[in-house]
Write a protein that holds these residues in place. Structure first.
Motif, PDB file in Angstrom:
ATOM      1  N   PRO A 156       8.216   1.799   6.323  1.00  0.00           N
ATOM      2  CA  PRO A 156       9.050   0.928   5.559  1.00  0.00           C
ATOM      3  C   PRO A 156       8.364   0.378   4.274  1.00  0.00           C
ATOM      4  O   PRO A 156       6.838  -0.145   4.829  1.00  0.00           O
ATOM      5  N   LEU A 157       9.273  -0.568   3.721  1.00  0.00           N
ATOM      6  CA  LEU A 157       8.253  -0.993   2.522  1.00  0.00           C
ATOM      7  C   LEU A 157       8.693  -2.485   2.457  1.00  0.00           C
ATOM      8  O   LEU A 157       7.568  -2.950   2.459  1.00  0.00           O
TER       9      LEU A 157
ATOM     10  N   LYS B 296       1.853  -3.220   7.532  1.00  0.00           N
ATOM     11  CA  LYS B 296       1.066  -1.349   6.906  1.00  0.00           C
ATOM     12  C   LYS B 296       0.448  -0.255   7.488  1.00  0.00           C
ATOM     13  O   LYS B 296       0.333   0.927   6.677  1.00  0.00           O
ATOM     14  N   ASP B 297       0.554  -0.502   8.619  1.00  0.00           N
ATOM     15  CA  ASP B 297       0.454   1.140   9.127  1.00  0.00           C
ATOM     16  C   ASP B 297       1.793   1.484  10.035  1.00  0.00           C
ATOM     17  O   ASP B 297       1.998   2.844  10.608  1.00  0.00           O
ATOM     18  N   GLY B 298       3.204   0.765   9.794  1.00  0.00           N
ATOM     19  CA  GLY B 298       4.140   1.147  10.375  1.00  0.00           C
ATOM     20  C   GLY B 298       4.227   2.843   9.444  1.00  0.00           C
ATOM     21  O   GLY B 298       4.129   3.025   8.245  1.00  0.00           O
TER      22      GLY B 298
ATOM     23  N   LYS C  18       0.855  -1.239  -0.308  1.00  0.00           N
ATOM     24  CA  LYS C  18       0.230  -0.387   0.371  1.00  0.00           C
ATOM     25  C   LYS C  18       0.951   1.075  -0.039  1.00  0.00           C
ATOM     26  O   LYS C  18       0.283   2.258   0.013  1.00  0.00           O
ATOM     27  N   ALA C  19       1.826   1.418   0.402  1.00  0.00           N
ATOM     28  CA  ALA C  19       2.977   2.542   1.043  1.00  0.00           C
ATOM     29  C   ALA C  19       3.024   2.633  -0.963  1.00  0.00           C
ATOM     30  O   ALA C  19       3.306   4.633  -0.783  1.00  0.00           O
ATOM     31  N   SER C  20       3.324   2.376  -1.878  1.00  0.00           N
ATOM     32  CA  SER C  20       3.673   3.097  -3.301  1.00  0.00           C
ATOM     33  C   SER C  20       1.991   3.032  -4.065  1.00  0.00           C
ATOM     34  O   SER C  20       2.725   4.447  -4.514  1.00  0.00           O
TER      35      SER C  20
ATOM     36  N   LEU D  64      11.270   2.506  14.765  1.00  0.00           N
ATOM     37  CA  LEU D  64      10.294   1.975  14.063  1.00  0.00           C
ATOM     38  C   LEU D  64       8.913   1.561  14.731  1.00  0.00           C
ATOM     39  O   LEU D  64       9.085   0.726  15.615  1.00  0.00           O
ATOM     40  N   MET D  65       8.189   2.611  14.441  1.00  0.00           N
ATOM     41  CA  MET D  65       6.426   2.546  15.235  1.00  0.00           C
ATOM     42  C   MET D  65       5.787   1.521  14.655  1.00  0.00           C
ATOM     43  O   MET D  65       5.611   1.186  13.024  1.00  0.00           O
ATOM     44  N   ASN D  66       4.761   1.335  15.147  1.00  0.00           N
ATOM     45  CA  ASN D  66       3.616   0.611  15.184  1.00  0.00           C
ATOM     46  C   ASN D  66       3.315  -0.625  13.993  1.00  0.00           C
ATOM     47  O   ASN D  66       2.106  -0.969  12.888  1.00  0.00           O
ATOM     48  N   VAL D  67       4.468  -0.773  14.287  1.00  0.00           N
ATOM     49  CA  VAL D  67       4.657  -2.160  13.131  1.00  0.00           C
ATOM     50  C   VAL D  67       4.285  -3.149  14.265  1.00  0.00           C
ATOM     51  O   VAL D  67       4.884  -4.115  15.503  1.00  0.00           O
ATOM     52  N   HIS D  68       3.773  -4.396  13.154  1.00  0.00           N
ATOM     53  CA  HIS D  68       3.444  -5.353  14.135  1.00  0.00           C
ATOM     54  C   HIS D  68       4.008  -6.887  14.017  1.00  0.00           C
ATOM     55  O   HIS D  68       3.466  -7.335  13.239  1.00  0.00           O
TER      56      HIS D  68
END
Length: 155
Positions: free
Chosen positions: A109-110, A49-51, A16-18, A62-66
């Protein structure tokens, strides 16, 4: 016979980043993980996804990476959404801080992959897209797909 590991095979990707951002530049960083976290990452149980990444007090985070809990981790398991330190050189951190100080620029983060046994994250220096830019990208992609389909039929 030894098992061959495919180099730089992504364990997780942020597709979704691109779609949501223009990726201006990329940089590779290591991630400081605990024992149960690296086991979950190797199993591919990570969600970008939301990182996002942030520079705080001269350190990259690095935040919000599950990263899901490891199933055999019992009481030594980790918090799935904890902030994780990124391993970068001081000059790289200063450069990232300088580049992200502009309006609308962020670190995303990609993908996460293993390199020589270590977990690495590919960070993108990104600028947010507007809704009309997203629609334009979708339209251009559909046109290119239609052109390829037509050329395939005649070739």
């Amino acid at each position: 016979m030894a098992k061959q590991v495919q180099k730089d095979r992504p364990l997780a990707q942020n597709r979704k980043a691109s779609h949501d951002y223009y990726i201006l530049d990329t940089i590779e960083a290591g991630i400081a993980l605990t024992g149960t976290e690296i086991k979950s990452v190797r199993a591919g149980r990570i969600n970008l996804k939301d990182g996002f990444a942030q520079i705080k007090n001269g350190e990259a985070w690095l935040m919000n990476v599950h990263i899901s809990e490891y199933t055999q981790g019992n009481r030594f398991n980790h918090d799935p959404l904890r902030n994780r330190k990124l391993l970068l050189h001081k000059k790289q951190i200063m450069r990232l801080a300088e580049e992200t100080s502009g309006k609308g620029i962020t670190l995303v983060p990609l993908k996460v992959y293993l390199k020589n046994g270590f977990a690495k994250v590919l960070l993108g220096i990104a600028q947010g897209k507007h809704n009309y830019d997203k629609r334009e990208t979708i339209k251009r992609r559909d046109q290119e797909r239609e052109i390829r389909r037509t050329l395939k039929n005649y070739g």
